[in-house]
Write a protein that holds these residues in place. Structure first.
Motif, short mmCIF file in Angstrom:
data_model
loop_
_atom_site.label_atom_id
_atom_site.label_comp_id
_atom_site.label_asym_id
_atom_site.label_seq_id
_atom_site.Cartn_x
_atom_site.Cartn_y
_atom_site.Cartn_z
N SER A 99 0.81 -1.22 0.00
CA SER A 99 0.00 0.00 0.00
C SER A 99 0.84 1.26 0.00
N GLN A 123 0.28 -1.22 -6.36
CA GLN A 123 0.09 -0.45 -5.13
C GLN A 123 -1.40 -0.45 -4.79
N ARG A 125 -4.52 -1.55 -1.35
CA ARG A 125 -4.86 -2.24 -0.11
C ARG A 125 -5.64 -3.52 -0.43
N GLU A 227 -12.33 -0.99 3.67
CA GLU A 227 -11.01 -0.67 4.20
C GLU A 227 -11.02 -0.41 5.70
#
Length: 236
Positions: A99, A123, A125, A227
């Protein structure tokens, strides 16, 4: 470049010359970059050789990849274990995910410098990528070092796998209580415990195990949750 070879060669005498050269090149790139941007808190050459490179080679040995697999390394950081696995398994494709932009930039530059055609870098999450059709259910193997409580880590990793895919994580001992407490969560996410391979980190004596899980059914669409939720509210 000789520091890594000095500290690593006694433990892995079977490494081919070209493998050791590539690992040393990677080590020198990391050492140089780490002087300008913080990629890893481990800076001592011997500590890096054991805690980063030896540990990643142990992961390679435990996985025993056959070639042709697609592998996700989640939370790759500066490339452990993913970059080492890619060096050791040129016939396997690797997607290294982190991340943090400065880390993924380093991974991209390093793969190019090492001429690794089997590495792609992303890149992002896990929560977002795990719901992305490009990545969800797209991998044969998903690996991570011990970055989270096992239910959280499983919610991150299992959605990336195809059914019959393999989740492999490293955990510090004792791990049995954590694994037992995670059983219902992992079952919900589609995983089933396969085996554990214990090992000890040389010089430092850390007792660890590689835990292997088979994905036996599809992960429900609701997972991974949005998230931050898997970390704040782990499944039980």
């Amino acid at each position: 470049m000789n520091d890594l070879k000095t500290h690593l060669a006694p433990y892995w005498p079977g490494l081919q010359e070209e493998e050791m050269e590539a690992l040393c090149h990677f080590s020198s790139l990391l050492e140089e970059a780490n002087q300008h941007i913080s990629l890893t808190a481990i800076r001592d050459p011997q500590e890096s050789a054991v805690k980063h490179f030896w540990d990643s080679l142990a992961f390679h040995q435990a996985l025993a990849l056959q070639g042709g697999e697609s592998v996700l390394d989640l939370g790759s950081g500066p490339g452990f274990p993913g970059m080492v696995l890619a060096i050791m398994n040129p016939g396997t494709s690797f997607t290294l995910v982190d991340s943090v932009g400065k880390k993924t930039a380093f991974l991209q530059e390093t793969a190019k410098a090492l001429g690794l055609k089997n590495v792609s870098v992303c890149q992002g999450r896990a929560e977002g990528l795990g719901q992305d059709p490009r990545y969800r259910g797209a991998f044969d193997v998903a690996v991570a070092r011990s970055v989270a409580w096992l239910p959280t880590l499983s919610e991150y990793l299992l959605p990336f796998l195809r059914v019959q895919g393999l989740m492999a994580v490293s955990k510090e001992a004792p791990w049995e209580e954590e694994a037992s407490a995670s059983k219902s969560a992992i079952d919900l996410l589609g995983g089933a415990f396969l085996k554990a391979i214990p090992y000890e980190l040389p010089l430092y004596g850390n007792q660890r195990s590689f835990l292997f899980y088979r994905k036996v059914k599809e992960t429900p669409e609701a997972y991974p949750r949005r998230e931050g939720v898997p970390l704040k509210r782990p499944l039980s």
